[in-house]
Scaffold this active site. Sequence first.
Site, PDB file in Angstrom:
ATOM      1  N   ASP A 131      44.879  31.143  48.664  1.00  0.00           N
ATOM      2  CA  ASP A 131      43.625  30.689  49.267  1.00  0.00           C
ATOM      3  C   ASP A 131      43.913  30.200  50.677  1.00  0.00           C
ATOM      4  O   ASP A 131      45.070  29.948  51.034  1.00  0.00           O
ATOM      5  CB  ASP A 131      43.006  29.556  48.440  1.00  0.00           C
ATOM      6  CG  ASP A 131      41.488  29.519  48.543  1.00  0.00           C
ATOM      7  OD1 ASP A 131      40.952  29.878  49.614  1.00  0.00           O
ATOM      8  OD2 ASP A 131      40.838  29.116  47.562  1.00  0.00           O
ATOM      9  N   LYS A 156      29.848  44.308  47.029  1.00  0.00           N
ATOM     10  CA  LYS A 156      30.138  44.173  45.607  1.00  0.00           C
ATOM     11  C   LYS A 156      29.936  45.491  44.863  1.00  0.00           C
ATOM     12  O   LYS A 156      30.616  45.763  43.866  1.00  0.00           O
ATOM     13  CB  LYS A 156      29.285  43.054  44.989  1.00  0.00           C
ATOM     14  CG  LYS A 156      29.646  41.667  45.517  1.00  0.00           C
ATOM     15  CD  LYS A 156      31.127  41.334  45.281  1.00  0.00           C
ATOM     16  CE  LYS A 156      31.477  39.920  45.689  1.00  0.00           C
ATOM     17  NZ  LYS A 156      32.878  39.564  45.391  1.00  0.00           N
ATOM     18  N   TYR A 195      26.268  41.768  51.327  1.00  0.00           N
ATOM     19  CA  TYR A 195      26.950  41.249  50.145  1.00  0.00           C
ATOM     20  C   TYR A 195      26.819  42.216  48.971  1.00  0.00           C
ATOM     21  O   TYR A 195      27.809  42.550  48.304  1.00  0.00           O
ATOM     22  CB  TYR A 195      26.379  39.885  49.771  1.00  0.00           C
ATOM     23  CG  TYR A 195      26.997  39.278  48.541  1.00  0.00           C
ATOM     24  CD1 TYR A 195      28.275  38.725  48.588  1.00  0.00           C
ATOM     25  CD2 TYR A 195      26.316  39.252  47.327  1.00  0.00           C
ATOM     26  CE1 TYR A 195      28.863  38.167  47.459  1.00  0.00           C
ATOM     27  CE2 TYR A 195      26.885  38.701  46.193  1.00  0.00           C
ATOM     28  CZ  TYR A 195      28.159  38.160  46.264  1.00  0.00           C
ATOM     29  OH  TYR A 195      28.728  37.612  45.143  1.00  0.00           O
ATOM     30  N   ASN A 246      39.564  37.405  43.236  1.00  0.00           N
ATOM     31  CA  ASN A 246      38.346  36.595  43.165  1.00  0.00           C
ATOM     32  C   ASN A 246      37.823  36.159  44.532  1.00  0.00           C
ATOM     33  O   ASN A 246      36.624  35.917  44.685  1.00  0.00           O
ATOM     34  CB  ASN A 246      38.611  35.362  42.301  1.00  0.00           C
ATOM     35  CG  ASN A 246      37.463  34.389  42.318  1.00  0.00           C
ATOM     36  OD1 ASN A 246      36.415  34.627  41.745  1.00  0.00           O
ATOM     37  ND2 ASN A 246      37.647  33.272  43.010  1.00  0.00           N
ATOM     38  N   SER A 281      29.632  41.360  41.304  1.00  0.00           N
ATOM     39  CA  SER A 281      28.432  40.528  41.250  1.00  0.00           C
ATOM     40  C   SER A 281      27.299  41.321  40.631  1.00  0.00           C
ATOM     41  O   SER A 281      27.232  42.556  40.760  1.00  0.00           O
ATOM     42  CB  SER A 281      28.014  40.079  42.658  1.00  0.00           C
ATOM     43  OG  SER A 281      26.740  39.464  42.632  1.00  0.00           O
ATOM     44  N   ASP A 320      44.896  34.325  53.757  1.00  0.00           N
ATOM     45  CA  ASP A 320      43.580  34.777  54.186  1.00  0.00           C
ATOM     46  C   ASP A 320      43.523  36.266  53.886  1.00  0.00           C
ATOM     47  O   ASP A 320      44.155  37.074  54.568  1.00  0.00           O
ATOM     48  CB  ASP A 320      43.402  34.517  55.685  1.00  0.00           C
ATOM     49  CG  ASP A 320      42.085  35.058  56.226  1.00  0.00           C
ATOM     50  OD1 ASP A 320      41.291  35.620  55.447  1.00  0.00           O
ATOM     51  OD2 ASP A 320      41.856  34.924  57.447  1.00  0.00           O
ATOM     52  N   THR A 352      26.076  31.550  40.288  1.00  0.00           N
ATOM     53  CA  THR A 352      26.981  30.631  39.594  1.00  0.00           C
ATOM     54  C   THR A 352      26.996  29.286  40.304  1.00  0.00           C
ATOM     55  O   THR A 352      26.893  29.209  41.532  1.00  0.00           O
ATOM     56  CB  THR A 352      28.405  31.235  39.556  1.00  0.00           C
ATOM     57  OG1 THR A 352      28.329  32.565  39.010  1.00  0.00           O
ATOM     58  CG2 THR A 352      29.338  30.405  38.708  1.00  0.00           C
ATOM     59  N   ILE A 401      35.006  29.494  40.780  1.00  0.00           N
ATOM     60  CA  ILE A 401      35.451  30.409  39.734  1.00  0.00           C
ATOM     61  C   ILE A 401      36.970  30.548  39.739  1.00  0.00           C
ATOM     62  O   ILE A 401      37.612  30.498  38.688  1.00  0.00           O
ATOM     63  CB  ILE A 401      34.787  31.787  39.915  1.00  0.00           C
ATOM     64  CG1 ILE A 401      33.268  31.678  39.692  1.00  0.00           C
ATOM     65  CG2 ILE A 401      35.388  32.807  38.950  1.00  0.00           C
ATOM     66  CD1 ILE A 401      32.494  32.922  40.101  1.00  0.00           C
TER      67      ILE A 401
END
Length: 249
Positions: free
Chosen positions: A38, A150, A146, A81, A133, A54, A179, A19
């Site tokens: 990233d 989110k 998770y 993201n 999410s 990080d 995704t 994404i």
Amino acid sequence: MSKEFSGLVAIVTGAGSGIGLEVARGLTERGARVFGFDINQGEMASVATFIKCDIGDAASVESAFAEFKKASSKLDILINNAGIGSLTTVEKETDEIWHKVLNINVVGTARVSRAAIALLRESKSAAIVNTASVAAIDGIPNRAAYSASKGAILSLTLAMATDHLADGIRVNAVNPATTDTPWVKKLLDQSPDAKAARSALESRQPMGRLVSPSEIASAIIFLASPVQASVTGTTLNVDGGMHSLRIPK
């Protein structure tokens, strides 16, 4: 293609693949100067300036922003993201997993946002978009940590939108369903029957397929666009109807 981002500067975390890469590509095509934060450069070389970061480490975030400020005196858009997944239940998730997931997904988002706010405050087109999410709003098996992380992102989005309304910083979020990213492919490849596992993921989404990274990216870019100057505190589901639709079998 429209150049509504011409002259604007953006940071996209997790821009090396999936994404984030599609967001970086889309923003660049629309005229923005994009910096990809990233751990690895991945595939972003042609669409963004890579800065190693990080988000789970405060020193790394501080260093990344120091490098960014050497290259740019302004920031208009932040796309939070980057994140990680976790595939267990609350019964099986250890403290180590909880700390890791929450540190990266939630505190990491806050770290990057904290470093960006002062710069964004100076922009007339300031926008933050957080990737949450559909797992934050629907019960999905084996996603305890998770899903919790989110869900926290959705609450954080509203808090940030409220706190920084007077600063002229819009803050919104997207809720992707499953995704077709490298991370999902990696999970499927680890399955005893990758084809059956993929079919199961596709069938739980009413459209009968996985969402594409470019579809999520388009929603993120929509929310980040200066054209949407009145949109803040909003979450956009990009889930193939997973949250709202109930299709008879």
